[in-house]
Scaffold this motif. Structure first.
Motif, short mmCIF file in Angstrom:
data_model
loop_
_atom_site.label_atom_id
_atom_site.label_comp_id
_atom_site.label_asym_id
_atom_site.label_seq_id
_atom_site.Cartn_x
_atom_site.Cartn_y
_atom_site.Cartn_z
N SER A 212 65.51 60.33 21.71
CA SER A 212 65.78 59.81 20.36
C SER A 212 66.63 58.55 20.41
O SER A 212 66.54 57.71 19.51
N LEU A 216 65.39 55.63 18.00
CA LEU A 216 66.21 55.14 16.89
C LEU A 216 66.50 53.65 17.05
O LEU A 216 66.50 52.90 16.06
N GLU A 219 63.46 51.93 16.01
CA GLU A 219 63.35 51.86 14.55
C GLU A 219 64.19 50.72 14.00
O GLU A 219 63.73 49.90 13.19
N LYS A 220 65.40 50.64 14.51
CA LYS A 220 66.34 49.65 14.01
C LYS A 220 65.89 48.21 14.26
O LYS A 220 66.20 47.31 13.49
N GLY A 232 56.90 55.70 12.72
CA GLY A 232 57.79 54.93 11.87
C GLY A 232 57.70 55.35 10.40
O GLY A 232 58.71 55.46 9.70
N CYS A 233 56.47 55.63 9.94
CA CYS A 233 56.32 55.93 8.51
C CYS A 233 56.70 57.36 8.17
O CYS A 233 56.59 57.78 7.03
N CYS A 234 57.21 58.11 9.15
CA CYS A 234 57.73 59.46 8.87
C CYS A 234 59.16 59.39 8.31
O CYS A 234 59.71 60.39 7.86
N ARG A 235 59.75 58.21 8.36
CA ARG A 235 61.10 58.05 7.79
C ARG A 235 61.04 58.25 6.28
O ARG A 235 60.15 57.70 5.61
N GLY A 236 61.94 59.07 5.77
CA GLY A 236 62.02 59.27 4.32
C GLY A 236 61.03 60.29 3.78
O GLY A 236 61.04 60.57 2.58
N ASP A 246 64.29 64.65 7.31
CA ASP A 246 62.99 64.06 7.01
C ASP A 246 62.11 64.18 8.26
O ASP A 246 62.56 64.64 9.32
N LEU A 248 60.80 62.11 10.35
CA LEU A 248 61.15 61.37 11.56
C LEU A 248 62.31 62.04 12.31
O LEU A 248 62.22 62.30 13.51
N ASP A 249 63.39 62.34 11.61
CA ASP A 249 64.51 62.99 12.30
C ASP A 249 64.11 64.35 12.86
O ASP A 249 64.54 64.73 13.96
#
Ligand code: ATP
Ligand code: MG
Length: 452
Positions: A212, A216, A219-220, A232-236, A246, A248-249
């Protein structure tokens, strides 16, 4: 610094070079490891001898990368990558250095390397350490920093940003802020890097102790959106019930858990990708709750796309996809033995342990709580019990063969296949029926249905 431990084999190799009046240095990860008190896994060496000359110095030499100055020497059970001092050349196509020019001195060779911690060389057999960019200090402070300007280094080779985040996960080092800040501007270069080179870095991220960390940072910096947009689109994407995170995490926690358990790569990747089908399958039901019907199927499809994109081997891809596709089983005590048997057949006896490991990671990552000691134990006991009852799992296990069916008048052809499969279904439901007389009797009945 006390004298670092130099392996006796390296001292012997150094003596061979010295005999020819050549210099040889330990470089790369192995030097890093000298100062981290780790035993290096493999050795990279740099020398002023030309590849052709190195080839005459040892008996077992393979010209693995002769066009960029590298040969591999097999010596006393070890393999050594030996590269002639080089100067930097650009990777215009993102794949291969344009041309190789040899350098006169180790310092020049070190100046083309990516990070200060990698731009160290230890003269064999006993030093000194050549450290023109403060790599020793950065290793001590656990910092990943480009040699010179990050913008330039990353422009020369778009793989380097991914190497930076890979090293962060592998070593637990921090990426120095200016180096990190140079990554977004290089994404266009990274986009042109050969997929196989990306894959090798992904493999190292996945194999690290805490993947991770790399994801991460990806992602940043935009690397995740570029290379793994499905993740990436699993965020939120929020989930219902006991889920605390969520998607992604949740995925990253599951992957880290598998890494902590030293699970094989297939399990780690399946843990990472098991829910990537959730964003595209998300729908709100009448009561205002998000649902993700058939996300397992979608996750499996997306996983296959990703792994193909990075040119993973076919058999490996299918192993990961299978684990992702099957991750949604719901065992209950009320399952019949036949249901357990069908599960074993569908998953494959040799894949069950891996699938249960994926489930354990998934469960852990729901709320970040370690599953109890009895987690899945009732199911495992049922599986072991059913397996111990004997074999009634494949056509090979049937007490009758195609030949037996021919003897009672079944003609070879498609409907013989149908009969055999029906017999298999029968013994999966009731293994007691797996004997010759009973099956032949059943076969005759089925055969009558097909004979007008
Ligand atoms: P590990 O072997 O643990 O992956 P490593 O640092 O030895 O780590 P290698 O990929 O084996 O990494 O490369 C050996 C050395 O070659 C590196 O330490 C670095 O100095 C240099 N190097 C490798 N790839 C690059 C690159 N893309 N750009 C610049 N230098 C590189
Ligand atoms: Mg190496």
């Amino acid at each position: 610094m006390g004298n670092p431990f130099i392996h006796p084999i390296l001292k012997e190799v150094a003596a061979v070079f010295r005999g020819r009046g050549k210099k040889v240095y330990l470089v790369g990860g192995a030097v890093r490891d000298l100062f981290r008190h780790h035993r290096a896994q493999d050795w990279d060496l740099a020398t002023d001898a030309l590849p052709e000359e190195v080839m005459t110095m040892f008996r077992r030499v393979i010209p693995t990368g002769i066009s960029h100055g590298t040969v591999t020497v097999h010596y006393k059970g070890r393999s050594l990558e030996i590269t002639t001092f080089r100067t930097e050349s650009a990777y215009t196509d993102g794949r291969h250095p344009d041309q190789v020019r040899y350098a006169a001195a180790i310092e020049e060779d070190l100046s083309r390397r990516d990070f200060t911690m990698n731009a160290l060389a230890f003269a064999l057999p006993q030093g000194p350490l050549v450290d023109p960019f403060g790599g020793r200090e950065d290793i001590k402070n656990r910092i990943i920093r480009c040699v010179g300007s990050g913008e330039e280094r990353f422009r020369e080779d778009g793989l380097r940003p991914l190497r930076a985040v890979r090293f962060a996960a592998q070593l637990g080092f921090e990426v120095e802020p200016l180096t990190l800040a140079a990554i977004p501007g290089a994404l266009g270069i990274t986009a042109r890097v050969a997929p196989e080179r990306i894959r090798d870095e992904l493999d190292k991220i996945i194999a690290s102790g805490e993947p991770s960390i790399a994801f991460l940072l990806m992602e940043k910096t935009g690397l995740l959106e570029l290379l793994l947009p499905e993740l990436g689109c699993c965020r939120g994407i929020l989930q219902k019930g006991f889920h605390r995170f969520d998607v992604l995490d949740h995925s990253l926690l599951a992957c880290d858990y598998s890494a902590r358990k030293k699970a094989p790569a297939q399990v780690r990747l399946a843990s990472l990708f098991h829910d990537i089908g959730k964003p595209p399958t998300r729908k709100m039901d009448e009561s205002g709750i998000w649902t993700f019907y058939h996300h397992d199927r979608e996750s499996a499809l997306l996983t296959r796309n990703i792994l193909r994109r990075f040119r993973y081997p076919h058999a490996f891809i299918e192993e990961v996809v299978h684990l992702v596709a099957e991750h949604m089983f719901f065992y209950e005590e009320s399952w019949s033995d036949a249901a357990v048997r069908r599960f074993i057949i569908r998953v494959g006896e040799d894949k069950i342990r891996d699938l249960l490991e994926v489930r354990r990671a998934d469960t852990y990552a729901t709320a970040g709580i370690e599953p109890g000691g009895d987690f899945l134990v009732p199911f495992i006991n049922r599986i072991d019990g059913v397996l111990a009852q004997g074999r009634a799992f494949t056509l090979k296990d049937l007490a009758v063969s195609g030949k037996d069916l021919q003897d009672i008048g079944v003609k070879p052809g498609p409907h013989m296949g149908i009969i055999l499969r029906e017999l298999l279904e029968t013994v999966i439901d009731d293994p007691e029926l797996n004997n010759r007389e009973r099956l032949l009797e059943i076969a005759k009945n089925i055969n009558r249905r097909y004979t007008p």
